[in-house]
Design a protein around this motif. Structure first.
Motif, PDB file in Angstrom:
ATOM      1  N   ILE A   1       1.112  -1.062   0.052  1.00  0.00           N
ATOM      2  CA  ILE A   1       0.137   0.168  -0.003  1.00  0.00           C
ATOM      3  C   ILE A   1       0.977   1.426   0.006  1.00  0.00           C
ATOM      4  O   ILE A   1       1.596   1.291   0.880  1.00  0.00           O
ATOM      5  N   GLN A   2       0.750   2.284  -1.152  1.00  0.00           N
ATOM      6  CA  GLN A   2       1.413   3.322  -1.057  1.00  0.00           C
ATOM      7  C   GLN A   2       0.395   4.529  -0.165  1.00  0.00           C
ATOM      8  O   GLN A   2      -0.473   4.697  -0.885  1.00  0.00           O
ATOM      9  N   THR A   3       0.965   5.033   0.568  1.00  0.00           N
ATOM     10  CA  THR A   3       0.177   5.830   1.655  1.00  0.00           C
ATOM     11  C   THR A   3       0.769   7.276   0.812  1.00  0.00           C
ATOM     12  O   THR A   3       1.624   7.636   0.183  1.00  0.00           O
TER      13      THR A   3
ATOM     14  N   GLY B   1      -2.841   9.831   7.608  1.00  0.00           N
ATOM     15  CA  GLY B   1      -4.232   9.738   7.515  1.00  0.00           C
ATOM     16  C   GLY B   1      -4.613   8.395   7.080  1.00  0.00           C
ATOM     17  O   GLY B   1      -4.052   7.459   7.260  1.00  0.00           O
ATOM     18  N   LEU B   2      -6.123   8.408   7.093  1.00  0.00           N
ATOM     19  CA  LEU B   2      -6.458   7.000   7.192  1.00  0.00           C
ATOM     20  C   LEU B   2      -6.647   6.710   5.332  1.00  0.00           C
ATOM     21  O   LEU B   2      -7.263   7.559   4.829  1.00  0.00           O
ATOM     22  N   HIS B   3      -6.349   5.587   5.055  1.00  0.00           N
ATOM     23  CA  HIS B   3      -6.244   5.170   3.708  1.00  0.00           C
ATOM     24  C   HIS B   3      -7.231   3.871   3.516  1.00  0.00           C
ATOM     25  O   HIS B   3      -6.770   2.765   3.954  1.00  0.00           O
TER      26      HIS B   3
ATOM     27  N   SER C   1      -0.975   1.515  11.291  1.00  0.00           N
ATOM     28  CA  SER C   1      -1.715   0.516  12.156  1.00  0.00           C
ATOM     29  C   SER C   1      -3.097   0.321  11.050  1.00  0.00           C
ATOM     30  O   SER C   1      -3.149   0.835  10.003  1.00  0.00           O
ATOM     31  N   LEU C   2      -4.037  -0.355  11.561  1.00  0.00           N
ATOM     32  CA  LEU C   2      -5.114  -0.762  10.944  1.00  0.00           C
ATOM     33  C   LEU C   2      -6.578  -0.556  11.612  1.00  0.00           C
ATOM     34  O   LEU C   2      -6.633  -0.579  13.034  1.00  0.00           O
TER      35      LEU C   2
ATOM     36  N   GLY D   1     -15.527   0.195   6.764  1.00  0.00           N
ATOM     37  CA  GLY D   1     -14.411   0.004   5.606  1.00  0.00           C
ATOM     38  C   GLY D   1     -13.202  -0.297   6.396  1.00  0.00           C
ATOM     39  O   GLY D   1     -13.053  -0.079   7.697  1.00  0.00           O
ATOM     40  N   VAL D   2     -12.258  -1.037   5.809  1.00  0.00           N
ATOM     41  CA  VAL D   2     -10.960  -1.365   6.510  1.00  0.00           C
ATOM     42  C   VAL D   2      -9.878  -0.291   6.004  1.00  0.00           C
ATOM     43  O   VAL D   2      -9.793   0.094   4.737  1.00  0.00           O
ATOM     44  N   TYR D   3      -9.274   0.181   6.830  1.00  0.00           N
ATOM     45  CA  TYR D   3      -8.301   1.500   6.742  1.00  0.00           C
ATOM     46  C   TYR D   3      -6.903   1.211   7.149  1.00  0.00           C
ATOM     47  O   TYR D   3      -6.702   0.767   8.391  1.00  0.00           O
ATOM     48  N   LEU D   4      -6.050   1.530   6.499  1.00  0.00           N
ATOM     49  CA  LEU D   4      -4.444   1.498   6.882  1.00  0.00           C
ATOM     50  C   LEU D   4      -4.642   2.768   7.475  1.00  0.00           C
ATOM     51  O   LEU D   4      -4.557   3.920   6.666  1.00  0.00           O
ATOM     52  N   PHE D   5      -4.102   3.083   8.582  1.00  0.00           N
ATOM     53  CA  PHE D   5      -3.775   4.393   9.239  1.00  0.00           C
ATOM     54  C   PHE D   5      -2.340   4.928   9.254  1.00  0.00           C
ATOM     55  O   PHE D   5      -1.513   4.172  10.122  1.00  0.00           O
TER      56      PHE D   5
END
Length: 140
Positions: free
Chosen positions: A10-12, A16-18, A48-49, A117-121
């Motif tokens: 995952i490219q952030t 923030g929440l992605h 984090s998630l 939704g599932v987020y990468l934080f």
């Protein structure tokens, strides 16, 4: 019993929440598991998630503001600042939110609620390439 594993990259865009729900769902659907348990695991200590609302953008903004308030960047406040002033606050935020999610799989898809939704934080200011491990165990 079927089992599948993979790593999502995952490219952030920075802090923030992605949302990664679509990527997680597509991968899960391709595995042929109808009923099971999906583990989603963030392989980092400064990200984090979360499972969170994916409809109102204000929810994400409010969460980001809350974490800024409880774990602010403050020069001299933290002993650990090896990678800059956002280093230790990122670790604190990751501890508070967690790096692992367990999601039931029903009828071949993650059993998320309508507005979930599932987020990468991402807790660091600059963009990062993050890895999220997926592990699915279940039956066809």
């Amino acid at each position: 019993m079927l089992q599948a594993v993979d790593i999502l990259s995952i490219q952030t865009r920075g802090r923030g929440l992605h949302e990664i729900s679509a990527e997680v769902r597509r991968w899960t659907e391709r595995q042929g598991v109808k009923t099971g348990l999906l583990t989603v695991f963030c392989r980092h200590t400064s990200a984090s998630l979360l499972i969170q609302e994916n409809a109102a953008r204000e929810v994400r903004k409010d969460l980001e503001a809350y974490f800024e308030a409880i774990a602010p960047e403050a020069p001299g406040r933290y002993a650990h600042d090896d990678e800059g002033p956002d280093d230790m606050p990122a670790h604190i935020r990751a501890v508070l939110t967690g790096v692992q999610l367990s999601i039931p799989v029903i009828d071949g898809v993650p059993a998320l609620g309508t507005w979930q939704g599932v987020y990468l934080f991402e807790h660091r200011r600059r963009p990062h390439r993050r890895e999220v491990a997926l592990h699915l165990l279940g039956e066809a």
